[in-house]
Design an enzyme around this catalytic site. Sequence first.
Site: not given
Ligand code: 3HC
Length: 392
Positions: A228, A249, A261, A299
């Site tokens: 990233s 990415h 990406e 990002n």
């Molecule tokens: N691994 C695998 N599956 C996961 C998981 C994990 N760590 N965390 C949650 N899940 C799954 C759950 O099992 C669930 O699956 P299902 O719907 O099939 O049963 C689903 O995801 C939804 O989980 P939850 O109901 O427990 O929790 P939420 O509804 O709160 O969702 C989330 C969790 C999907 C992580 C949500 O909070 C979200 O979309 N967050 C935003 C995350 C984000 O912005 N990521 C990008 C960060 S930037 C990046 O990555 C770039 C890098 O370069 C830094």
Amino acid sequence: MTSDALGNDQIATTLIYPYLNHAVRMLESGYATATDIDNGMRFGCGYPQGPLAVIDQIGPAAVRDVLAARYAESGDHLHQPADLLEKVAAEGGSFTGGSGEGSAAPEFKRAISSVGVVGTGTMASGIVQVFAQSGYDVVVVGRGQDKLDGVIGYITKNLDRAISRGKSTEDEKSDVLGRISGSTERESLAGVDIVVEAIAEDLAIKTELYKDLDRICKPGAILATTTSSMPITQLGAVTNRPGDVIGMHFFNPAPVMKLVEVVTTESTEADVNETVLALCANVGKVAVSCSDRSGFIVNCLLFPYLNDAVKLLESGVEMDTINAAIKEQASLPMGPFELLDVVGNDVSLAIQQELFAEFKEPGFAPAATLEKKVADGHLGRKTKIGFHDYSA
Ligand code: 3HC
């Protein structure tokens, strides 16, 4: 009004409008299409809508007016309405809903049946799961058996959770795990069709690996990096096959976030790009395309907003108030401090530093509190303490 007295709607406005403006500037610069900008934020960060669709919903003129008022107060170039926003507002136009940029579905120009993943961290583990769940044989290479066991443990836990929710079965779990083989030897990658590298974000470590992959991998194998913050062009340059090097990415958590990406350098061959786009579609991901520039699409838009949230905290607004405002008013899935703790404050600071260095916007300077969190080793969930405490 002091910042203490900011209402939830004002907190969301304070943080979200500069992000919307930034998205328009990205579109205006030609770096990415409107569809890819919106898909990036929807599928990479779980936002209900992309920024350009949000502007259309609020009304470009209304967004322009809020920004203009903010700019008059702050004098910060980041708040000055983008020229394209002014134009669209003046014309009564919109950013989305045009004739579309649809193009033919990408095809596999190189055959991909086996995948190598280098790395054993959270991203690597999630990526191994994505490919194995889609039917690919995966060779995962790590520095020790304990680390390889960690990858299997991560995937097993995710599959067990899916089984307990009735979304998978024991048979599927054993099929997925059966497709994964671990190795502590890079030579095990000699036969794979694509290597996806997800190791430490350190240029010296990565370039050493790429030289070795160039030696080990068969001709025609694609070398993809999940970086990233490292220049992909420089990774390609240490190989004798820069045309085979590309960025993939993924987003955290990789099994859940649907975005990849796909980042091409000036050397990346067109057939490599198309094959990777087809591979993304085949594993159920949404691909967006961009070139090798700091922050790519997501990002570049996400981290200045997270950094602004830290600066708002520094101005005296409570952390929980900001988290709640963003979830309630902007309907984002996580508050900024919750997300910083998931991503890791070290990773977030590194990305913000890269963006500051590349774009030279004074407003992109990393927030002092983010720097302090990293200096104190408060990196987020992975160290059990970040902006929030996870030790309990
Ligand atoms: N691994 C695998 N599956 C996961 C998981 C994990 N760590 N965390 C949650 N899940 C799954 C759950 O099992 C669930 O699956 P299902 O719907 O099939 O049963 C689903 O995801 C939804 O989980 P939850 O109901 O427990 O929790 P939420 O509804 O709160 O969702 C989330 C969790 C999907 C992580 C949500 O909070 C979200 O979309 N967050 C935003 C995350 C984000 O912005 N990521 C990008 C960060 S930037 C990046 O990555 C770039 C890098 O370069 C830094």
